[in-house]
Design an enzyme around this catalytic site. Sequence first.
Site, PDB file in Angstrom:
ATOM      1  N   ARG A  75       0.858  -1.183   0.000  1.00  6.64           N
ATOM      2  CA  ARG A  75       0.000   0.000   0.000  1.00  6.64           C
ATOM      3  C   ARG A  75       0.896   1.235   0.000  1.00  6.64           C
ATOM      4  NH1 ARG A  75      -5.200  -1.437   0.400  1.00  6.64           N
ATOM      5  NH2 ARG A  75      -5.738  -3.336   1.554  1.00  6.64           N
ATOM      6  N   GLY A 112      -6.788  -1.084  -6.996  1.00  4.89           N
ATOM      7  CA  GLY A 112      -8.128  -0.699  -6.564  1.00  4.89           C
ATOM      8  C   GLY A 112      -8.260   0.809  -6.491  1.00  4.89           C
ATOM      9  N   GLY A 114      -7.535   3.496  -4.224  1.00  5.06           N
ATOM     10  CA  GLY A 114      -6.435   4.430  -3.952  1.00  5.06           C
ATOM     11  C   GLY A 114      -5.408   4.376  -5.071  1.00  5.06           C
ATOM     12  N   ASP A 137     -13.351  -6.039  -3.094  1.00  8.15           N
ATOM     13  CA  ASP A 137     -14.450  -5.202  -2.599  1.00  8.15           C
ATOM     14  C   ASP A 137     -15.474  -4.846  -3.689  1.00  8.15           C
ATOM     15  OD1 ASP A 137     -12.948  -5.225  -0.274  1.00  8.15           O
ATOM     16  OD2 ASP A 137     -12.088  -3.235  -0.616  1.00  8.15           O
ATOM     17  N   MET A 179     -15.317  -8.964   4.749  1.00  9.53           N
ATOM     18  CA  MET A 179     -14.542  -7.799   4.277  1.00  9.53           C
ATOM     19  C   MET A 179     -15.355  -6.976   3.274  1.00  9.53           C
ATOM     20  SD  MET A 179     -10.564  -8.766   3.744  1.00  9.53           S
ATOM     21  CE  MET A 179      -9.391  -8.621   5.080  1.00  9.53           C
ATOM     22  N   GLY A 180     -14.740  -5.945   2.745  1.00  9.84           N
ATOM     23  CA  GLY A 180     -15.424  -5.094   1.768  1.00  9.84           C
ATOM     24  C   GLY A 180     -15.106  -3.631   1.982  1.00  9.84           C
TER      25      GLY A 180
HETATM   26  O1  F6P Z   1      -9.432  -3.674  -0.212  1.00  7.93           O
HETATM   27  C1  F6P Z   1      -9.336  -5.038   0.061  1.00  7.93           C
HETATM   28  C2  F6P Z   1      -9.376  -5.280   1.539  1.00  7.93           C
HETATM   29  O2  F6P Z   1      -9.236  -6.671   1.767  1.00  7.93           O
HETATM   30  C3  F6P Z   1     -10.603  -4.739   2.267  1.00  7.93           C
HETATM   31  O3  F6P Z   1     -11.720  -5.555   2.097  1.00  7.93           O
HETATM   32  C4  F6P Z   1     -10.082  -4.647   3.685  1.00  7.93           C
HETATM   33  O4  F6P Z   1     -10.785  -3.655   4.400  1.00  7.93           O
HETATM   34  C5  F6P Z   1      -8.653  -4.256   3.484  1.00  7.93           C
HETATM   35  O5  F6P Z   1      -8.296  -4.644   2.176  1.00  7.93           O
HETATM   36  C6  F6P Z   1      -7.677  -4.876   4.450  1.00  7.93           C
HETATM   37  O6  F6P Z   1      -6.456  -4.285   4.240  1.00  7.93           O
HETATM   38  P1  F6P Z   1      -5.048  -4.863   4.719  1.00  7.93           P
HETATM   39  O7  F6P Z   1      -4.727  -6.054   3.869  1.00  7.93           O
HETATM   40  O8  F6P Z   1      -4.110  -3.741   4.491  1.00  7.93           O
HETATM   41  O9  F6P Z   1      -5.209  -5.248   6.153  1.00  7.93           O
END
Ligand code: F6P
Length: 358
Positions: A75, A112, A114, A137, A179-180
Amino acid sequence: MLRIGMLTSGGDCQALNAAMRGVFKTVTKNSKEPVEFYGFEDGYKGLIYGKFRILTEADFSNILTVGGTILGTSRCPFKTIREPDEKGLDKVAAMKQTYYKLQLNCLVMLGGNGSHKTANLLSEEGLNVVTLPKTIDNDLWGTDMTFGFQSAVDIATRAIDEIHTTASSHGRVFIVEVMGHKVGWLPLNAGLAGGADIILLPEIPYDIKKVVDVIEKRDREGHRFTIIAVAEGAISKEDAKLSKKEYKKKLANSKFPSVTYELADQIFRETGREVRVTVPGHVQRGGAPVAYDRVFASRLGAEAASLILKGEYGFMVGYKNREMVKVPLSEVAGKLKTVDPNARIIKEAKLMGVSFGD
Ligand code: F6P
């Protein structure tokens, strides 16, 4: 020589490899000039810090069915993209420098929400960018479907399926947190597929009294258990009245790890019933893509490659009304595709007796 850079950005999902394979195969089989593929490691970081490797046919062999991403991902938040890194490096300038130094003709970004903001920024800065819609998502603007979504729906559905037997044996209330992020596509679809009695979505704030009513009604009707599919971003009617800042503060000070646990506590206090919480979490993003995602991601990859071969840039390849489409990045960036509380799917679910707690 056609030089193509490729990167996967943000949270991973199933079929990233299938999509990249689609791009590679289509370009290499149809380009009139020799092609070189540069794979940037760990998302935009690879582009910023010049971490890449040349990708050859061997890299794309046997990856159609493999989850995750062969390039790695990370990220790289858009909100800090204009801020210098710890050593004072201008990240946007660094990305442009890598691109020009390698004499790339274009950059393919699989990401996605961002990640699309950054892709749009790079496009506005003059780079040739083509993107593909990746996320479990399914919340990307400009496309009815994202790859990864169907695979995640299957996994979340299986979690709900498997809760049924234990919920029934013990006569418990079970909450499965799905999730979502801030949208409800995944919990809505998994909830329906798994036969959840109550589905709570961010787009439809819930009333705890309504949730309790459903549980008690099911008890009176002789059902031994109730299954609730809760979006990780679900919100109560009360909390929905708070400002963004107030709600953030409430979450930060909450003794519960997520809204799901708070809900479980409320249900226990209101009904005295045994309540259990199950959080499938990142399992939903893992493992092999389902057949739908393999086909869909491969098609998106082939379409992205076709744009590259025509020299058309500044687009995300999407899927609208059963057609592959190209959507300008400026339209995609910064917008969320949310569930419409008045959508037919919600009405149909309600007709079948599913409660959304509203
Ligand atoms: O965007 C995909 C996702 O899995 C979301 O559903 C969830 O809120 C987020 O990423 C979790 O993020 P990370 O993998 O950074 O914990």
